[in-house]
Write an enzyme that holds these catalytic residues in place. Structure first.
Site, PDB file in Angstrom:
ATOM      1  N   ARG A   1       0.865  -1.261  -0.075  1.00 57.80           N
ATOM      2  CA  ARG A   1       0.077  -0.257  -0.123  1.00 57.80           C
ATOM      3  C   ARG A   1       0.860   1.303  -0.071  1.00 57.80           C
ATOM      4  O   ARG A   1       0.482   2.363  -0.036  1.00 57.80           O
ATOM      5  CB  ARG A   1      -1.064   0.040   1.542  1.00 57.80           C
ATOM      6  CG  ARG A   1      -1.892  -1.210   1.262  1.00 57.80           C
ATOM      7  CD  ARG A   1      -2.644  -1.129   2.602  1.00 57.80           C
ATOM      8  NE  ARG A   1      -3.679  -0.007   3.003  1.00 57.80           N
ATOM      9  CZ  ARG A   1      -4.690  -0.224   2.783  1.00 57.80           C
ATOM     10  NH1 ARG A   1      -5.442  -1.221   2.256  1.00 57.80           N
ATOM     11  NH2 ARG A   1      -5.552   0.746   3.030  1.00 57.80           N
TER      12      ARG A   1
ATOM     13  N   TYR B   1       0.820   4.333  -2.525  1.00 50.39           N
ATOM     14  CA  TYR B   1      -0.410   5.272  -2.205  1.00 50.39           C
ATOM     15  C   TYR B   1       0.013   6.152  -0.915  1.00 50.39           C
ATOM     16  O   TYR B   1      -0.013   7.408  -0.965  1.00 50.39           O
ATOM     17  CB  TYR B   1      -1.703   4.718  -2.106  1.00 50.39           C
ATOM     18  CG  TYR B   1      -2.869   5.600  -2.013  1.00 50.39           C
ATOM     19  CD1 TYR B   1      -3.365   6.669  -3.048  1.00 50.39           C
ATOM     20  CD2 TYR B   1      -3.703   5.620  -1.017  1.00 50.39           C
ATOM     21  CE1 TYR B   1      -4.474   7.537  -3.128  1.00 50.39           C
ATOM     22  CE2 TYR B   1      -4.666   6.477  -0.674  1.00 50.39           C
ATOM     23  CZ  TYR B   1      -5.175   7.269  -1.799  1.00 50.39           C
ATOM     24  OH  TYR B   1      -6.096   8.276  -1.692  1.00 50.39           O
TER      25      TYR B   1
ATOM     26  N   LYS C   1       1.286  10.110  -1.001  1.00 51.23           N
ATOM     27  CA  LYS C   1       0.287  11.048  -0.449  1.00 51.23           C
ATOM     28  C   LYS C   1       0.996  11.970   0.636  1.00 51.23           C
ATOM     29  O   LYS C   1       0.829  13.199   0.867  1.00 51.23           O
ATOM     30  CB  LYS C   1      -0.974  10.557  -0.089  1.00 51.23           C
ATOM     31  CG  LYS C   1      -2.008  10.163  -1.055  1.00 51.23           C
ATOM     32  CD  LYS C   1      -2.681  11.351  -1.801  1.00 51.23           C
ATOM     33  CE  LYS C   1      -3.583  10.873  -2.744  1.00 51.23           C
ATOM     34  NZ  LYS C   1      -4.335  12.056  -3.387  1.00 51.23           N
TER      35      LYS C   1
ATOM     36  N   ARG D   1     -13.570  -1.190  -3.139  1.00 49.40           N
ATOM     37  CA  ARG D   1     -13.855  -0.550  -2.049  1.00 49.40           C
ATOM     38  C   ARG D   1     -14.965  -1.473  -1.219  1.00 49.40           C
ATOM     39  O   ARG D   1     -15.824  -1.880  -1.929  1.00 49.40           O
ATOM     40  CB  ARG D   1     -14.094   0.984  -1.928  1.00 49.40           C
ATOM     41  CG  ARG D   1     -13.107   1.853  -2.666  1.00 49.40           C
ATOM     42  CD  ARG D   1     -13.485   3.146  -2.650  1.00 49.40           C
ATOM     43  NE  ARG D   1     -12.530   3.872  -3.651  1.00 49.40           N
ATOM     44  CZ  ARG D   1     -12.482   5.251  -3.964  1.00 49.40           C
ATOM     45  NH1 ARG D   1     -12.972   5.890  -2.900  1.00 49.40           N
ATOM     46  NH2 ARG D   1     -11.808   5.884  -4.804  1.00 49.40           N
TER      47      ARG D   1
ATOM     48  N   SER E   1     -18.865  -0.466  -2.489  1.00 46.50           N
ATOM     49  CA  SER E   1     -19.323  -0.862  -3.714  1.00 46.50           C
ATOM     50  C   SER E   1     -19.210  -2.392  -3.757  1.00 46.50           C
ATOM     51  O   SER E   1     -20.083  -3.001  -4.300  1.00 46.50           O
ATOM     52  CB  SER E   1     -18.368  -0.006  -4.726  1.00 46.50           C
ATOM     53  OG  SER E   1     -16.977  -0.212  -4.450  1.00 46.50           O
ATOM     54  N   ASN E   2     -18.084  -3.069  -3.040  1.00 44.79           N
ATOM     55  CA  ASN E   2     -18.100  -4.347  -3.092  1.00 44.79           C
ATOM     56  C   ASN E   2     -19.246  -5.037  -2.492  1.00 44.79           C
ATOM     57  O   ASN E   2     -20.114  -5.983  -3.008  1.00 44.79           O
ATOM     58  CB  ASN E   2     -16.713  -4.756  -2.448  1.00 44.79           C
ATOM     59  CG  ASN E   2     -15.640  -5.121  -3.321  1.00 44.79           C
ATOM     60  OD1 ASN E   2     -15.812  -4.801  -4.460  1.00 44.79           O
ATOM     61  ND2 ASN E   2     -14.545  -5.226  -2.707  1.00 44.79           N
TER      62      ASN E   2
ATOM     63  N   GLN F   1      -8.250  -0.001  12.378  1.00 44.84           N
ATOM     64  CA  GLN F   1      -9.265   1.124  12.663  1.00 44.84           C
ATOM     65  C   GLN F   1      -9.090   2.099  12.023  1.00 44.84           C
ATOM     66  O   GLN F   1      -7.912   2.522  11.611  1.00 44.84           O
ATOM     67  CB  GLN F   1      -9.109   1.557  14.290  1.00 44.84           C
ATOM     68  CG  GLN F   1      -9.457   0.437  15.275  1.00 44.84           C
ATOM     69  CD  GLN F   1      -9.243   0.958  16.664  1.00 44.84           C
ATOM     70  OE1 GLN F   1      -8.093   1.379  17.175  1.00 44.84           O
ATOM     71  NE2 GLN F   1     -10.313   0.802  17.723  1.00 44.84           N
TER      72      GLN F   1
END
Length: 318
Positions: A148, A151, A155, A192, A195-196, A282
């Protein structure tokens, strides 16, 4: 006529054909701005903005922010970057380039034309947090070499660039850290959780939960998020952010799945799978700063927003 040539606010939205960008374009057009929507259509879609094609105040531009862009604008909203794990892990090097080179190019443009510039940062800068809920003073716990990281770390680097341009060149910057957001125009295949779950429930497929479903997220409806964006850009020059934008009401993945199954009236079961690497346990924003400075907090309850989102996905299956 020449005297009124700049009477409208000229605004560039990068990633403007994406989920968030298209809703932002709608809001800015509604407020009377001239909007240039720039997108390379890797995750964005012309369908998200086709209703604006005949609007004289809207312009669509195919452009990749890893290359310089030369336009004359008053404000820039930099939203360009794939934001779901499936998309940003597809080409991780390009993801890093989009966030880092994209930030450099858009900051350079803002410096040249004297524009105020907004950076769509992310709650992922906090990584898998040791502090709960996360406030803006927390520096995060991020794996710099994980799957990950392309990303998360790009950022974080983009935020660094924004603040260095602010300190070195007195550029007017606004940085928002976006927490989970959902709503119409989400991509059905973006991986996501909202949507999943919705697509699986609508198709009668088992809902996929990673881990035991006890990990938590907070979900902000897209209209609430866009309202915060606009409020941030209207703050005075002294406020730069970063500021958390999200819904502080926390739900487990299991609670989300149960809500969606009930609203869809689906017979889908639930299928449990191993938790992916570096998946945060979390995620919940402390939005005290947003309440204080922006006088903002989310208004749309989860079930109400889910109904709108479910209706949208139903329409895509017809």
């Amino acid at each position: 006529m020449i005297a009124n040539y700049h009477s409208r606010n000229r605004i560039l939205v990068t990633g403007g054909a994406g989920f968030l960008g298209s809703h932002l374009c709608d809001r800015l057009i509604k407020e009377g701005a001239d909007v240039i929507c720039a997108d390379n259509f890797f995750t964005g879609s012309k369908d998200n903005v086709k209703h604006l094609f005949n609007n004289p105040n809207f312009e669509l531009l195919r452009h990749d922010v890893t290359f310089p862009l030369y336009v004359e604008v008053d404000e820039i909203y930099n939203l360009a970057c794939p934001a779901s794990p499936i998309h940003y892990q597809y080409d991780p090097v390009q993801t890093t380039k989009t966030s880092v080179h994209g930030a450099i190019n858009m900051l350079g443009l803002a410096k040249r034309v004297g524009a105020r510039i907004f950076q769509a940062s992310t709650s992922e800068v906090y990584g898998d947090p040791e502090v709960h809920p996360q406030n803006e003073s927390y520096w995060g716990r991020v794996n710099p070499i994980g799957i990950r990281s392309c990303y998360d770390e790009s950022k974080r680097c983009a935020e660094t660039l924004f603040f260095d341009y602010h300190r070195q060149h007195a550029l007017e910057i606004k940085v928002a850290r976006i927490f989970n957001t959902y709503g119409p125009r989400m991509s059905a295949n973006d991986g996501r959780v909202v949507s999943n779950f919705i697509m699986q429930a609508l198709k009668g497929e088992p809902i996929t939960i990673y881990g035991d479903g006890s990990q938590t997220r907070s979900f902000c409806y897209v209209d609430d998020l866009i309202d915060a964006f606009v409020r941030i850009m209207k703050t005075d020059d002294s406020f730069t952010g970063p500021v958390n934008i999200g819904n502080p009401t926390e739900f487990t993945m299991l609670e989300l799945a149960e809500n969606i199954l009930e609203l869809v009236d689906s017979t889908s079961g639930i299928s449990f799978h191993p938790l992916p690497q570096d998946d945060p346990r979390q995620r919940k924003p402390d939005i005290g700063l947003a309440k204080q400075v922006l006088e903002w907090e989310p208004k749309v309850p989860l079930r109400e927003g889910l109904k709108e989102t479910i209706d949208y996905f139903r329409s895509t299956l017809k």
